[in-house]
Design a protein around this motif. Structure first.
Motif, PDB file in Angstrom:
ATOM      1  N   ARG A   1     -15.600 -22.300 -12.082  1.00 45.18           N
ATOM      2  CA  ARG A   1     -14.834 -22.926 -10.955  1.00 45.18           C
ATOM      3  C   ARG A   1     -14.623 -23.556 -10.151  1.00 45.18           C
ATOM      4  N   LYS A   2     -15.486 -24.161 -11.182  1.00 42.22           N
ATOM      5  CA  LYS A   2     -15.848 -25.939 -10.301  1.00 42.22           C
ATOM      6  C   LYS A   2     -15.259 -26.878 -11.486  1.00 42.22           C
TER       7      LYS A   2
ATOM      8  N   ASN B   1     -12.731 -25.467 -13.263  1.00 51.15           N
ATOM      9  CA  ASN B   1     -11.180 -25.487 -13.286  1.00 51.15           C
ATOM     10  C   ASN B   1     -11.074 -26.642 -12.186  1.00 51.15           C
ATOM     11  N   GLN B   2     -12.126 -26.719 -10.777  1.00 52.01           N
ATOM     12  CA  GLN B   2     -11.190 -27.484  -9.884  1.00 52.01           C
ATOM     13  C   GLN B   2     -11.593 -28.756 -10.464  1.00 52.01           C
ATOM     14  N   GLU B   3     -12.660 -29.324 -10.652  1.00 54.33           N
ATOM     15  CA  GLU B   3     -12.865 -31.160 -11.243  1.00 54.33           C
ATOM     16  C   GLU B   3     -12.259 -31.864 -11.952  1.00 54.33           C
TER      17      GLU B   3
ATOM     18  N   ARG C   1     -10.050 -30.219 -13.583  1.00 53.18           N
ATOM     19  CA  ARG C   1      -8.208 -29.523 -13.657  1.00 53.18           C
ATOM     20  C   ARG C   1      -7.651 -28.611 -14.938  1.00 53.18           C
TER      21      ARG C   1
END
Length: 264
Positions: free
Chosen positions: A184-185, A187-189, A191
């Motif tokens: 998830r990290k 994905n968020q950081e 993109r």
């Protein structure tokens, strides 16, 4: 970013596995593809990544589009160069190579997109445990460390789309939580767009933006994690919960018959 439109996949010209499968993966999102063994989840990933041909499989109908271009029928090497990287079920690291050699192997698929040193630093930032193991043969790593290495090797390729096949397989609940938190990290950081195949519906829906539920080669249900988690069928069969929130026994879950409307 990715669209499968009424895709059919056949093995050995006789075994129909995917039966008109359609799904979409928006850019920058995590999409979970859920279902039991034999539902066709791994076949879906191999159809996208071009690995069907290694198992005498082929897309016989429908289309697969990546960034507006059809990729069904293209070879796996071409698809990797386009920016799709699959992390195989069972980790599949190069056991005779060191951790860092495994990572470098992943980095060579994206020449010109940053140097190897920067990519290694990025991976070690997400998986600091791999720093301690960087000179160790990958075959001697624990299952959790091998999964970290497999995801790290994919990250080295700077993929536009990452395909993760059963990353929780064979891992302890604590390690599963750690690895999914890192996914998830990433994905968020970074993109990074991710299509996640999982049997563990609870953990997958905990990080996904959208989900599809497969049975017998078809999508039978889709929606946001909240919608899927609130669905009584999903609760009972895939989350093992009764209507009042109590755990069902393994015997009850195994013999559960899904409602007829799922298969209509």
């Amino acid at each position: 970013m990715l669209a499968l439109n009424n895709v059919e996949v056949m093995y050995d010209d006789v075994i129909l596995v995917l039966k008109g499968l359609s799904l979409q993966v928006p850019e920058g999102k995590i999409v979970a593809l859920l279902g039991s063994n034999g539902a066709g989840k791994t076949t879906t990933l191999k159809a996208i990544s071009g690995l069907l041909k290694t198992e005498e499989g082929e897309v016989t109908d429908g289309s697969i589009e990546f960034l507006g271009k059809r990729i069904d029928g293209r070879d796996a090497a071409t698809i990797v160069r386009m920016g799709i990287f699959q992390v195989m079920e069972g980790r599949r690291v190069f056991e005779h190579l060191t951790v860092e050699e495994n990572l470098r192997a992943g980095g060579y698929t994206s020449k010109g997109d940053g140097n190897l040193k920067n990519k290694l630093e990025l991976v070690y930032n997400y998986f600091p445990r791999l720093i301690e193991r960087r000179n160790q043969k990958a075959g001697y790593l624990s299952g959790g460390e091998q999964q970290m290495l497999a995801i790290g090797r994919a990250l080295m390729a700077k993929p536009k789309l990452m395909l993760l096949d059963e990353p929780s397989l064979g891992l302890s609940p604590m390690l599963v939580q750690e690895i999914f938190g890192i996914v998830r990290k990433i994905n968020q950081e970074e993109r990074a767009t991710i299509l996640l195949v999982e049997q563990n519906a609870r953990i997958a829906l905990g990080i996904a933006d959208y989900g599809y539920l497969m049975e017998n080669g078809r999508v039978v249900l889709e929606g946001t994690p909240e919608k899927l988690q609130d669905n009584e069928d999903v609760k009972e069969f895939y989350l093992g919960l009764t209507d009042v929130g109590k755990r069902k026994s393994y015997r009850d879950v195994k013999h559960y018959k899904r409602r007829k409307r799922w298969l209509s």
